[in-house]
Design an enzyme around this catalytic site. Sequence first.
Site, mmCIF file in Angstrom:
data_model
loop_
_atom_site.group_PDB
_atom_site.id
_atom_site.type_symbol
_atom_site.label_atom_id
_atom_site.label_comp_id
_atom_site.label_asym_id
_atom_site.label_seq_id
_atom_site.Cartn_x
_atom_site.Cartn_y
_atom_site.Cartn_z
ATOM 1 N N SER A 73 0.838 -1.198 0.000
ATOM 2 C CA SER A 73 0.000 0.000 0.000
ATOM 3 C C SER A 73 0.876 1.254 0.000
ATOM 4 O O SER A 73 1.723 1.418 -0.886
ATOM 5 C CB SER A 73 -0.960 -0.038 1.200
ATOM 6 O OG SER A 73 -1.993 0.912 1.038
ATOM 7 N N HIS A 85 -7.299 -6.030 0.043
ATOM 8 C CA HIS A 85 -6.129 -5.163 0.169
ATOM 9 C C HIS A 85 -5.395 -5.356 1.481
ATOM 10 O O HIS A 85 -4.194 -5.131 1.565
ATOM 11 C CB HIS A 85 -6.574 -3.702 0.037
ATOM 12 C CG HIS A 85 -5.443 -2.721 0.025
ATOM 13 N ND1 HIS A 85 -4.540 -2.639 -1.010
ATOM 14 C CD2 HIS A 85 -5.064 -1.775 0.922
ATOM 15 C CE1 HIS A 85 -3.658 -1.684 -0.760
ATOM 16 N NE2 HIS A 85 -3.947 -1.151 0.406
#
Length: 263
Positions: free
Chosen positions: A65, A228
């Site tokens: 990320s 994610h």
Amino acid sequence: GSKRNWHSVANALSNELNRPVYALDLRNHGESPHAKPMTYPQMALDVTHFIQKHNLERISLVGHSMGGKVAMTTVLGRYLPPSTIANLVVADIAPIKGKVSRASVSYFEAMKKIESMKLKTKKEARNVLAEWEKASPRTQAFLLTNLIVPSDPSSLQEYAKFGIPLDILSEAVPDIGIFPYEPGEVEPWTGRTLFVKGGKSKFLNEDAIGVARKLFPSMELEVLDAGHYGELALQCNRYVRPTSPNTLLFLPLLRLSFHSSAR
């Protein structure tokens, strides 16, 4: 975000590969100092300083990320001699500009509200988060990992307080949304590169992958059956393993979501 998110993966890889694995807290994360500015070039300089201080060579640099954006900035900015970083692994993020979502901004507002209410337990804080834009239980748990309550052994305060600098992070939101390089503005990085996409995540769409290929022409792409967060880090384990020469360096995430400018 915190290096603790990678603790189990880092330990497993270190034991299996018999080589050093470092998980770093970026500035304003976990146990690292609170400091301005919180920009990708500055965080890349922080990573560079760590690498030079410990005389690390032939590194596999892994970023998830926002940590992935820091990792990409580090190699594209040529902060280190070419041989220092042997492999780059970017987990579920793209080298593009994207506006930080309203939901993510609201998390900072919710955490500031919790501090202002002078709460004393995580249960009280969780109840506040549950009413704030109906954050999911997983998101609530993630945000509360940074909350220090009076009953914690490390606590020196009377009321619950977050261990991250909410004021600095809030001010840094515009900088976190950008990426400092675009194709044509910087020489592509031709080293071994792996992008790992969460199949249930929207962080890496086809257009964003196209931009990534221009900046990292040697890149390979793997798609995992994961979102994610959480399970993505665990599944990355099997893809990081074969690319690791001497040292692994993990850069964790700050939990923000982005509205991509690449469609």
